[in-house]
Scaffold this active site. Structure first.
Site, PDB file in Angstrom:
ATOM      1  N   GLY A   1       0.618  -1.276   0.104  1.00  0.00           N
ATOM      2  CA  GLY A   1       0.122  -0.018   0.109  1.00  0.00           C
ATOM      3  C   GLY A   1       0.960   1.139  -0.156  1.00  0.00           C
TER       4      GLY A   1
ATOM      5  CG  ASP B   1      22.197  10.488  -1.975  1.00  0.00           C
ATOM      6  OD1 ASP B   1      21.319  10.630  -2.405  1.00  0.00           O
ATOM      7  OD2 ASP B   1      22.692  11.299  -0.860  1.00  0.00           O
TER       8      ASP B   1
ATOM      9  NE  ARG C   1      16.635   6.828  -5.733  1.00  0.00           N
ATOM     10  CZ  ARG C   1      16.105   7.559  -5.009  1.00  0.00           C
ATOM     11  NH1 ARG C   1      16.520   8.919  -4.739  1.00  0.00           N
ATOM     12  NH2 ARG C   1      14.808   7.193  -4.519  1.00  0.00           N
TER      13      ARG C   1
ATOM     14  CD  GLU D   1      17.829   0.737  -4.621  1.00  0.00           C
ATOM     15  OE1 GLU D   1      18.485   1.628  -3.886  1.00  0.00           O
ATOM     16  OE2 GLU D   1      17.309  -0.174  -3.699  1.00  0.00           O
TER      17      GLU D   1
ATOM     18  CD  GLN E   1       6.261   6.754 -13.182  1.00  0.00           C
ATOM     19  OE1 GLN E   1       6.810   5.961 -12.764  1.00  0.00           O
ATOM     20  NE2 GLN E   1       5.979   6.471 -14.457  1.00  0.00           N
TER      21      GLN E   1
END
Length: 401
Positions: free
Chosen positions: A138, A253, A256, A378, A382
């Site tokens: 959720g 940081d 990604r 990760e 969007q």
């Protein structure tokens, strides 16, 4: 940033490339079909990597602390474990993305430990294989909306909640769990805890059946009154509303750009394979204008250009991490670009290969399936664009949702 790959990293790239071709590729289809079966062939390889990393705790999962720093006084720059791990991961995913994720003691939780743990914790958890548990039912991609709680009780924290999509959740030695010290405070109260398997109250619920990366186990885990030693909390235990979510988010940081590298490795495998398949039908001439090329040739040129752009964005983000520069914006840019480009390239290569691209006679369809997750975990496409917009506009998460 020097765009030449440092000499000290080139052997890592070459070794990883050989592993991709001689170890990963030959067994890739086997474990794609045998989901949830642990690839035993990786145990020896992981031991070799442990030997390379011995004596260098920062190279665990190839992550070092990022943040505001400076270039060395002599004007030089540092190319460290973030850069080398990204380039090594790129080569390994050229072989098989799932195997990289299934590599013992190289989990995303290790990157979290390297990013925020203190010196005592780095030493105590050295050699542990750590998964990372963030996502909950959720909550979608909003990491700040997690509902798992951590209540202080003497020398322990008591965790309650459910985590899903935990990569290497079953096979890892421990799991880095994100939980809130106080739900009423919001994201500032979220901390990460190292929970070792065998801790009472920690239960494996199920293993997911997935579209891709099937060699890697993906678990759902419940925590019911799970008592975790207080010293297993990573970073500062105090709730700092001014700093907010920043301390925990430092993990991203590091990871990604790593995921961006994985997407690039998988995409490069597809690009090289489609060039092989079309070698007798297209004549790639990089000296002529793209408008003079055939439709297929132009398509290949465009994909190569997109790949190159994503590559340098990723290298830039890793370079900044190694030089202690705040790279939150660049990390999200690299992940957004590489995730989208990697997915688009692998799917397009399947289409260009015709009927062969849709069968298990070739690995093209597998790489297309594997690449999808690299645009999701990760932080989805969007979410990355939202983070980038906030950084560029100087807005907070409450001001731009």
């Amino acid at each position: 940033m020097n765009i030449e790959i440092p000499k000290k990293i080139k052997p890592i790239i070459n070794n990883a490339h050989q592993v991709a071709l001689s170890v990963f590729r030959p067994i890739s289809r086997k474990y794609d079909r045998a989901e949830h079966q642990a690839p035993k062939e990786l145990d020896m390889l992981a031991s070799v990597l442990d030997g390379f990393n011995e004596g260098d705790p920062e190279s665990s999962a190839g992550a070092t602390k990022t943040g505001k720093g400076h270039i060395r006084d002599d004007g030089g720059v540092k190319n460290g474990s973030n850069m080398s791990t990204c380039l090594g991961a790129m080569e390994l995913c050229y072989g098989d993305t799932g195997f990289l994720l299934a590599m013992p003691r190289q989990g995303l939780g290790n990157a979290a430990i390297a990013a925020v743990a203190n010196d005592e914790q780095l030493k105590r958890f050295e050699g542990k294989w750590a998964a990372m548990a963030i996502t909950e039912p959720g909550t979608g991609s909003d990491s700040a909306a997690i509902r798992t709680t951590a209540r202080k009780d003497g020398d322990h924290y008591v965790l309650n909640g459910e985590k899903i999509f935990v990569t290497s959740g079953e096979r890892a030695d421990c799991v880095v769990v994100w939980a809130s010290l106080d739900l009423s405070v919001g994201r500032a109260a979220i901390k990460s805890f190292v929970v070792e398997w065998g801790t009472p109250g920690m239960e494996l619920v199920r293993l997911e059946k997935k579209l891709g990366i099937r060699a890697s186990d993906t678990a759902a885990i419940n925590f019911t009154d799970c008592r975790v030693p207080a010293e297993n909390l990573l970073g500062n235990p105090d709730i700092d509303v001014k700093k907010g979510f920043g301390g925990v988010m430092e993990t991203f940081d590091n990871t990604r750009p790593l995921v961006a590298s994985m997407a690039l490795g998988c995409a490069r495998a597809s690009l090289e394979r489609i060039r092989e398949l079309l070698a007798d039908h297209v004549n790639l001439d990089y000296g002529q204008p793209v408008d003079n090329a055939s439709a297929v040739e132009a398509e290949l040129y465009r994909m190569e250009a997109e790949w190159e752009a994503a590559y340098w964005l990723t290298i830039r983000a890793a370079w900044m991490a190694d030089n202690k520069r705040s790279n939150s914006l660049e990390a999200s840019i690299s992940k957004a670009k590489a995730g989208r480009v990697g997915n688009a390239i692998t799917l397009r290569c399947v289409e260009l290969a015709g009927s062969l691209g849709y069968t298990e006679d070739d690995l093209l369809e597998k790489w297309a399936r594997d690449s999808k997750i690299l645009d999701i975990f990760e932080g989805t496409q969007q979410i990355q664009q939202l983070i980038i917009a906030r950084r560029l506009l100087g807005l907070s998460s409450s001001e731009l949702k």
